[in-house]
Design a protein around this motif. Sequence first.
Motif, mmCIF file in Angstrom:
data_model
loop_
_atom_site.group_PDB
_atom_site.id
_atom_site.type_symbol
_atom_site.label_atom_id
_atom_site.label_comp_id
_atom_site.label_asym_id
_atom_site.label_seq_id
_atom_site.Cartn_x
_atom_site.Cartn_y
_atom_site.Cartn_z
ATOM 1 N N VAL A 220 -7.575 -62.487 -27.224
ATOM 2 C CA VAL A 220 -8.881 -63.123 -27.400
ATOM 3 C C VAL A 220 -9.956 -62.074 -27.120
ATOM 4 O O VAL A 220 -9.822 -61.280 -26.176
ATOM 5 C CB VAL A 220 -9.064 -64.317 -26.439
ATOM 6 N N GLN A 221 -11.010 -62.094 -27.925
ATOM 7 C CA GLN A 221 -12.140 -61.183 -27.704
ATOM 8 C C GLN A 221 -13.394 -61.995 -27.429
ATOM 9 O O GLN A 221 -13.709 -62.942 -28.149
ATOM 10 C CB GLN A 221 -12.351 -60.304 -28.938
ATOM 11 N N ILE A 222 -14.114 -61.606 -26.374
ATOM 12 C CA ILE A 222 -15.399 -62.219 -26.052
ATOM 13 C C ILE A 222 -16.485 -61.205 -26.372
ATOM 14 O O ILE A 222 -16.485 -60.090 -25.825
ATOM 15 C CB ILE A 222 -15.485 -62.613 -24.557
ATOM 16 N N ASP A 223 -17.405 -61.570 -27.265
ATOM 17 C CA ASP A 223 -18.538 -60.706 -27.614
ATOM 18 C C ASP A 223 -19.785 -61.252 -26.943
ATOM 19 O O ASP A 223 -20.110 -62.440 -27.096
ATOM 20 C CB ASP A 223 -18.727 -60.673 -29.131
ATOM 21 N N PHE A 224 -20.504 -60.380 -26.222
ATOM 22 C CA PHE A 224 -21.643 -60.860 -25.428
ATOM 23 C C PHE A 224 -22.818 -59.884 -25.502
ATOM 24 O O PHE A 224 -23.494 -59.613 -24.501
ATOM 25 C CB PHE A 224 -21.213 -61.078 -23.970
ATOM 26 N N GLU A 225 -23.091 -59.381 -26.684
ATOM 27 C CA GLU A 225 -24.122 -58.351 -26.863
ATOM 28 C C GLU A 225 -25.477 -58.787 -26.319
ATOM 29 O O GLU A 225 -26.239 -57.962 -25.790
ATOM 30 C CB GLU A 225 -24.248 -58.016 -28.351
ATOM 31 N N ASP A 226 -25.819 -60.066 -26.416
ATOM 32 C CA ASP A 226 -27.140 -60.542 -25.989
ATOM 33 C C ASP A 226 -27.301 -60.584 -24.471
ATOM 34 O O ASP A 226 -28.433 -60.680 -23.981
ATOM 35 C CB ASP A 226 -27.393 -61.957 -26.526
ATOM 36 N N PHE A 227 -26.204 -60.553 -23.738
ATOM 37 C CA PHE A 227 -26.245 -60.824 -22.294
ATOM 38 C C PHE A 227 -26.138 -59.541 -21.480
ATOM 39 O O PHE A 227 -25.239 -58.730 -21.709
ATOM 40 C CB PHE A 227 -25.093 -61.760 -21.905
ATOM 41 N N PHE A 247 -27.313 -64.334 -18.001
ATOM 42 C CA PHE A 247 -28.650 -63.855 -17.679
ATOM 43 C C PHE A 247 -28.919 -64.314 -16.253
ATOM 44 O O PHE A 247 -29.160 -65.499 -16.017
ATOM 45 C CB PHE A 247 -29.708 -64.457 -18.614
ATOM 46 N N GLY A 248 -28.848 -63.401 -15.295
ATOM 47 C CA GLY A 248 -29.043 -63.758 -13.894
ATOM 48 C C GLY A 248 -27.730 -63.941 -13.166
ATOM 49 O O GLY A 248 -26.652 -63.937 -13.769
ATOM 50 N N TYR A 249 -27.837 -64.107 -11.839
ATOM 51 C CA TYR A 249 -26.666 -64.232 -10.974
ATOM 52 C C TYR A 249 -27.133 -64.807 -9.642
ATOM 53 O O TYR A 249 -28.317 -65.145 -9.483
ATOM 54 C CB TYR A 249 -25.960 -62.879 -10.777
#
Length: 283
Positions: A220-227, A247-249
């Motif tokens: 499985v691949q997770i793409d998260f370019e925006d984050f 976005f945030g933690y």
Amino acid sequence: MNTTISNSTLKASIKSAGAELFSLKDNQNKEYIWEGNPDFWGKHSPILFPIVGTLKNNTYTANGNEYELSRHGFARDMEFQLVEKTENSAVFSLQSNEETLKKYPFKFELQLIYTLENTSLKIEYVVINKGDSKIPFSIGAHPAIALPESFESYSFKFEKEESLKYNLLENDLISNKTETLKTTENVVPLHYKLFENDALVFKTLESNSLTILENSKPYVQIDFEDFPSLGIWTKDQAPFICIEPWFGYSDTADNSGDLFQKEGILTLEADQTFNSQFSIKIL
């Protein structure tokens, strides 16, 4: 209420409660989302809004007033409305209301848009400021990927070769202590000891995607370019792994409590719209 969308290769099912994805199957009926067994963790893929992680003392201030918000915010526990549906997509909406305004005094609309494209499920987040002043918020994903083989059969491969420095959590808050994941050709073997201090929190990454390998083969691949940030988490002996674009933690121990000053917070001007998306690709 449950909603199912499909295309020629995938079928996804989403609950109106929390607009939560709870199933993603291929055309061989193989399930890729954690089943939600409460003996380990009773969720599947909750939305984190209007905060990600934990606030110090579970409280914050905004415009001089104090409010309480539990870990990861309230959106995951609220009923969303299905506002649009096609065969391969669905749009869910949550509007601020009397209940939310007691915990979070800002008018908003939160939309989750699920779209199947080939062998990927794209999940888009839309936040609309419905008020007349700017609003502070964080938003994040928490999908749990089912791991049907033994946990040690899996590994991560990060998109780019980089120093994988993460912050440790102490009492659910972000500490200044950091550690660095050891990699071989961008690959990190999975073992439960990695998570003995809770989630791995990467404030920043150069990689825009992460591939889960099963017995060294792409799974499985997770793409998260925006984050900008990423959390990775599981429970001891649980057969899933959460890959969490954020976005945030959580708060830091020395956080002032003012939500507008919180590290990693976003702000959105009146009548403005925020968009971000990530995807889960079956390999």
